[in-house]
Design a protein around this motif. Structure first.
Motif, short mmCIF file in Angstrom:
data_model
loop_
_atom_site.label_atom_id
_atom_site.label_comp_id
_atom_site.label_asym_id
_atom_site.label_seq_id
_atom_site.Cartn_x
_atom_site.Cartn_y
_atom_site.Cartn_z
N LYS A 139 8.72 -3.77 -5.98
CA LYS A 139 9.91 -4.43 -5.44
C LYS A 139 10.35 -3.74 -4.17
O LYS A 139 10.56 -2.53 -4.14
CB LYS A 139 11.04 -4.42 -6.47
N LEU A 140 10.50 -4.54 -3.10
CA LEU A 140 11.00 -4.01 -1.85
C LEU A 140 12.52 -3.89 -1.90
O LEU A 140 13.18 -4.66 -2.60
CB LEU A 140 10.60 -4.92 -0.69
N GLU A 199 3.47 5.82 -2.94
CA GLU A 199 4.69 6.57 -3.20
C GLU A 199 5.77 5.60 -3.69
O GLU A 199 6.54 5.05 -2.90
CB GLU A 199 5.14 7.30 -1.94
N PRO A 200 5.83 5.35 -5.01
CA PRO A 200 6.75 4.34 -5.55
C PRO A 200 8.23 4.63 -5.32
O PRO A 200 9.07 3.73 -5.42
CB PRO A 200 6.44 4.35 -7.06
N SER A 201 8.59 5.88 -4.96
CA SER A 201 10.00 6.23 -4.78
C SER A 201 10.54 5.83 -3.40
O SER A 201 11.73 6.01 -3.14
CB SER A 201 10.21 7.73 -4.99
N LEU A 202 9.71 5.29 -2.54
CA LEU A 202 10.17 4.91 -1.20
C LEU A 202 11.23 3.82 -1.28
O LEU A 202 11.17 2.92 -2.13
CB LEU A 202 9.00 4.39 -0.36
N GLU A 203 12.18 3.88 -0.35
CA GLU A 203 13.11 2.77 -0.13
C GLU A 203 12.51 1.94 1.01
O GLU A 203 12.65 2.26 2.18
CB GLU A 203 14.49 3.29 0.27
N LEU A 204 11.79 0.88 0.64
CA LEU A 204 10.98 0.17 1.61
C LEU A 204 11.61 -1.17 1.99
O LEU A 204 11.86 -2.02 1.14
CB LEU A 204 9.57 -0.06 1.08
N HIS A 205 11.86 -1.33 3.29
CA HIS A 205 12.44 -2.55 3.83
C HIS A 205 11.39 -3.28 4.67
O HIS A 205 10.65 -2.65 5.43
CB HIS A 205 13.65 -2.23 4.70
N ALA A 259 0.83 -1.21 0.00
CA ALA A 259 0.00 0.00 0.00
C ALA A 259 0.86 1.26 0.00
O ALA A 259 0.54 2.24 -0.69
CB ALA A 259 -0.93 -0.01 1.22
N LEU A 260 1.96 1.23 0.75
CA LEU A 260 2.84 2.40 0.78
C LEU A 260 3.53 2.63 -0.55
O LEU A 260 3.63 3.77 -1.03
CB LEU A 260 3.89 2.22 1.89
N LEU A 261 4.00 1.56 -1.18
CA LEU A 261 4.67 1.70 -2.48
C LEU A 261 3.70 2.11 -3.58
O LEU A 261 4.08 2.84 -4.50
CB LEU A 261 5.37 0.39 -2.85
N GLN A 262 2.47 1.64 -3.50
CA GLN A 262 1.48 2.07 -4.49
C GLN A 262 1.19 3.56 -4.35
O GLN A 262 0.93 4.25 -5.34
CB GLN A 262 0.20 1.25 -4.32
#
Length: 254
Positions: free
Chosen positions: A113-114, A85-91, A80-83
Motif C-alpha cells: 500500500k502506497l 523496505e516495507p517501512s518506507l512512506e512511499l508517495h 520494488a522499493l516497498l518490497q
C-alpha cells in the motif's frame, strides 16, 4: 541529426514538443496503460526487469524514509522499493490516472500500500520544501521540461536527500544512435500490432524517436544536474548509452 546546444536545448525541446506534451500524451497513456508493462518486456527482449534491477542497485534506503516516485506510471519502482523496505512512506505522482489505476492494482495484488497517489502536473509538485529523503524518476523525462522538473525535485528533497533517475537517453556514439532508432522504429511497430494500439499510441511513434534525437546523453544530463545545484552526481550507462542511470544529492547547505 545533431542535438541543439545544451544552453538552448530545453527551450527548443519545449517549442517543438509542447503541443504533444500538453494535448496528446495523455491519450497515449490511457491507450497503453493496460498493456504497458507487457509491451515493454517484449520490446526490450526481456530486459525490462534487468533495467529495473540496475536502477534499484544505485538506490540506498533506510527504514522509515519518506520517498516520492515521480511519474510513477504503473508503480514498478514503488513496488520494488516497498518490497525491499516495507517501512518506507512511499508517495506516487503521475499525470495519468489510467496508469496509476493499473499501478494501484499491481501494488494491491502484492499486498503493498502506497502512502498516497497524486494525479497532476509533476512540474509543480504539491509538496513542501525539504520534505523527502529520496525521489525517484524512471522512463519519463524525455516527455518533460527537464530543468523545471529537476528544480522542483531539488526543492522537495531534504538537505542531503538523493534523487535517482533512469531513462532512455541519446547515445553519445553516432553509430549506436542510428542503430538504436532503427530498432525503436521496428519495436514500436511490432508492439503496436501485437497489442492492438489505438490511434493515439500509433500516432506518437514518430514523436518518440524525435524526442530522443533532441534529448540528452548521460554526460549531458550529469552536467544539467550539476548546473541545477545537485552534488555528488554519478551516472551509469547501459547498452552503450541507450539507457542512463543517475544519482545526485541535494547539498546539506545551499
Amino acid at each position: 541529426m545533431s542535438p541543439p546546444p545544451l544552453a538552448i536545448r530545453e527551450q527548443l525541446r519545449e517549442q517543438r514538443f509542447n503541443t504533444v506534451w500538453k494535448e496528446e500524451l495523455h491519450d497515449v497513456f490511457v491507450d497503453v496503460a493496460p498493456y504497458y508493462d507487457r509491451a515493454n518486456h517484449i520490446a526490450s527482449f526481456g530486459l525490462w526487469n534487468w533495467f529495473l534491477r540496475n536502477f534499484m542497485s544505485i538506490i540506498e534506503l533506510r527504514p522509515g524514509q519518506r520517498v516520492l516516485d515521480v511519474c510513477a506510471g504503473t508503480n514498478a519502482v514503488g513496488i520494488a522499493l516497498l518490497q525491499r523496505e516495507p517501512s518506507l512512506e512511499l508517495h506516487a505522482m503521475d499525470r495519468s490516472a489510467a496508469m496509476q489505476e493499473v499501478g494501484r492494482q499491481r501494488a494491491e495484488d502484492r499486498g503493498l500500500k502506497l502512502a498516497s497517489s497524486t494525479i497532476g502536473d509533476v512540474h509543480v509538485l504539491p509538496f513542501p520544501d525539504n520534505h523527502f529523503d529520496v525521489v525517484t524518476l524512471q522512463w519519463a523525462s524525455r516527455h518533460l521540461r527537464v530543468r523545471d522538473l529537476f528544480t522542483e525535485i531539488h526543492r522537495v528533497l531534504k538537505p542531503g536527500g538523493r534523487f535517482h533517475h533512469c531513462d532512455m537517453l541519446r547515445p553519445g556514439n553516432p553509430t549506436v544512435e542510428k542503430l538504436y532508432y532503427a530498432y525503436l522504429r521496428g519495436s514500436l511497430a511490432i508492439t503496436g500490432l501485437l497489442f492492438g494500439s489505438g490511434s493515439a499510441a500509433l500516432g506518437a511513434k514518430k514523436y518518440f524517436i524525435e524526442a530522443l534525437e533532441m534529448f540528452y546523453s548521460a554526460d549531458e544530463l550529469s552536467q544539467v544536474l550539476r548546473e541545477l545545484g545537485y552534488r555528488d552526481v554519478i551516472s551509469k550507462s547501459l547498452l552503450a548509452g541507450m539507457i542512463g542511470l543517475h544519482r545526485a544529492a541535494k547539498p546539506l547547505a545551499d
